[in-house]
Design a protein around this motif. Structure first.
Motif, PDB file in Angstrom:
ATOM      1  N   VAL A  17      42.326  57.057  -8.179  1.00  0.00           N
ATOM      2  CA  VAL A  17      41.585  57.467  -6.983  1.00  0.00           C
ATOM      3  C   VAL A  17      41.784  58.963  -6.777  1.00  0.00           C
ATOM      4  N   THR A  42      37.035  45.790  -4.158  1.00  0.00           N
ATOM      5  CA  THR A  42      35.845  46.572  -3.825  1.00  0.00           C
ATOM      6  C   THR A  42      36.294  47.919  -3.250  1.00  0.00           C
ATOM      7  N   VAL A  43      35.351  48.859  -3.177  1.00  0.00           N
ATOM      8  CA  VAL A  43      35.658  50.172  -2.605  1.00  0.00           C
ATOM      9  C   VAL A  43      36.083  50.017  -1.142  1.00  0.00           C
ATOM     10  N   LYS A  47      39.595  51.205   0.535  1.00  0.00           N
ATOM     11  CA  LYS A  47      39.733  52.091   1.695  1.00  0.00           C
ATOM     12  C   LYS A  47      40.696  51.484   2.724  1.00  0.00           C
ATOM     13  N   GLN A  68      31.625  58.032  -1.346  1.00  0.00           N
ATOM     14  CA  GLN A  68      32.503  57.478  -2.362  1.00  0.00           C
ATOM     15  C   GLN A  68      31.756  57.400  -3.686  1.00  0.00           C
ATOM     16  N   VAL A  70      32.164  56.030  -7.884  1.00  0.00           N
ATOM     17  CA  VAL A  70      32.912  55.287  -8.901  1.00  0.00           C
ATOM     18  C   VAL A  70      32.394  55.751 -10.253  1.00  0.00           C
ATOM     19  N   GLU A  77      29.952  50.955  -0.410  1.00  0.00           N
ATOM     20  CA  GLU A  77      31.355  50.533  -0.419  1.00  0.00           C
ATOM     21  C   GLU A  77      31.562  49.074  -0.823  1.00  0.00           C
ATOM     22  N   LEU A  81      35.188  46.935  -8.220  1.00  0.00           N
ATOM     23  CA  LEU A  81      35.998  47.807  -9.068  1.00  0.00           C
ATOM     24  C   LEU A  81      36.510  47.035 -10.279  1.00  0.00           C
ATOM     25  N   VAL A  87      37.730  56.281  -9.019  1.00  0.00           N
ATOM     26  CA  VAL A  87      37.109  56.301  -7.686  1.00  0.00           C
ATOM     27  C   VAL A  87      37.358  57.673  -7.074  1.00  0.00           C
TER      28      VAL A  87
END
Lengths: 96, 154
Positions: A17, A42-43, A47, A68, A70, A77, A81, A87
């Motif tokens: 990240v 997931t994003v 977070k 964001q 990837v 979002e 992933l 990320v």
């Protein structure tokens, strides 16, 4: 259909990240590595996970204008992933 | 390489001359952006331009290829600086070549408008006393969106 379970194949799955500009300054880091799990894939979940590091993190990553990416592509979002993904979190861009 | 993202100083005159030599097409447009030496509140002495280098290369390549296809370009070139720059230093150079001036002009403008909002660079202005991150401007967003609106026009 069998549900795919992250983390059971080839051991640990991680994502890198990166943080840029105001977000980098707010969280005080340029880069970190996070291990994915069934609850973190997931994003949006990333977070939330990072937000647990402290108020600065939570505030920076919940900014309404946060972008964001990837693997160097801007995403929503709910993006899933996978192992070795890169990320990035950053504010609106101001180049040129 | 049609895209260069560099921490080294750029020479727009030399870049233009090389582009003209390599692409002797009927219509060539170039744009050069320089670091401004003023903002709303004070004089700007230096600019720190942060860059997500890997993404910038991909985004600029995609913009150039998009412009080439949209405006039937013969060739294009995008060069963008990052790192620490002083006031008046060149920051970005774009060249486009086509059979006719309208396409060359439009493609150059399209690339610059899209680059402003889509390429991962962030400006921080230094006035000697303090450093201020530059906010994204609605005017830039509106200019970017003009091209999207044009896409929707039948």
């Amino acid at each position: 259909m069998k549900k795919e379970v992250v983390g059971r194949v080839n051991g640990t799955m991680t994502v890198t990240v990166k943080f840029f500009s105001l977000i980098r300054e707010a969280v005080g880091e340029e880069q970190t590595t996070i291990t994915l799990s069934d609850e973190l894939r997931t994003v949006a979940q990333l977070k939330t996970h990072l937000g647990q590091r402290g108020e600065q993190w939570r505030e920076a990553l919940s900014h309404p204008n946060l972008i964001q990416a990837v693997n160097q592509r801007v995403v929503f979002e709910d993006q899933l992933l996978k192992n070795t993904d890169e990320v990035a979190f950053f504010p609106p861009m101001t180049g040129g | 390489m049609p895209v260069i993202v560099t921490a080294n100083a750029i020479d727009p005159g030399a870049l233009a001359t090389e582009f003209f030599r390599s692409h002797p097409d009927a219509a060539v447009a170039t744009f050069t952006g320089f670091v401004r030496d003023f903002n709303e509140t004070s004089r700007v002495q230096a600019l720190f331009l942060e860059c997500y280098v890997e993404m910038a290369g991909k985004v600029l390549t995609s913009l150039g290829e998009g412009a080439a296809s949209r405006f039937e370009l013969k060739a294009w070139h995008i060069v963008h600086r990052f790192g620490t720059l002083t006031a008046k230093e060149p920051i970005v150079f774009v060249a486009t070549s086509a059979d006719h001036r309208a396409e060359a002009f439009s493609a150059c403008e399209f690339i610059m408008d899209a680059l402003k909002t889509d390429a991962p660079f962030w400006k921080q202005e230094h006035d000697g006393a303090k450093a201020t991150w530059v906010s994204a401007k609605l005017a830039d967003e509106n200019r970017r969106n003009r091209w999207v609106e044009e896409d929707k026009t039948p």
